[in-house]
Design a protein around this motif. Structure first.
Motif: not given
Length: 63
Positions: A17-26, A54-55, A57-63
């Motif tokens: 969740k933390d990584i996903y948030y950071a990737e969305k911010q960047i 973007e890739g 974030v896509d991978r994290l959202s399908t995890a």
């Protein structure tokens, strides 16, 4: 107050969740950084990084 111990799975999910948030911010910042870049090489690097992010974030959202 009762405390519950977190399992490794809980900690892993919290980290994701933390990584996903950071990737969305960047992803929000990279276009601004590319626009402000003074050199074409730096602008291209920011755009490449945006595509890679973007890739991720896509991978994290399908995890």
């Amino acid at each position: 107050m009762a405390t519950t111990e977190k399992t490794l799975d809980d900690l892993f999910l919290d980290t994701l969740k933390d990584i996903y948030y950071a990737e969305k911010q960047i992803l929000k910042a990279l276009p601004k950084m590319a626009k402000a870049a003074q050199s074409a090489e730096l602008k291209a690097a920011f755009e490449t990084h945006r595509d890679e992010t973007e890739g991720q974030v896509d991978r994290l959202s399908t995890a």
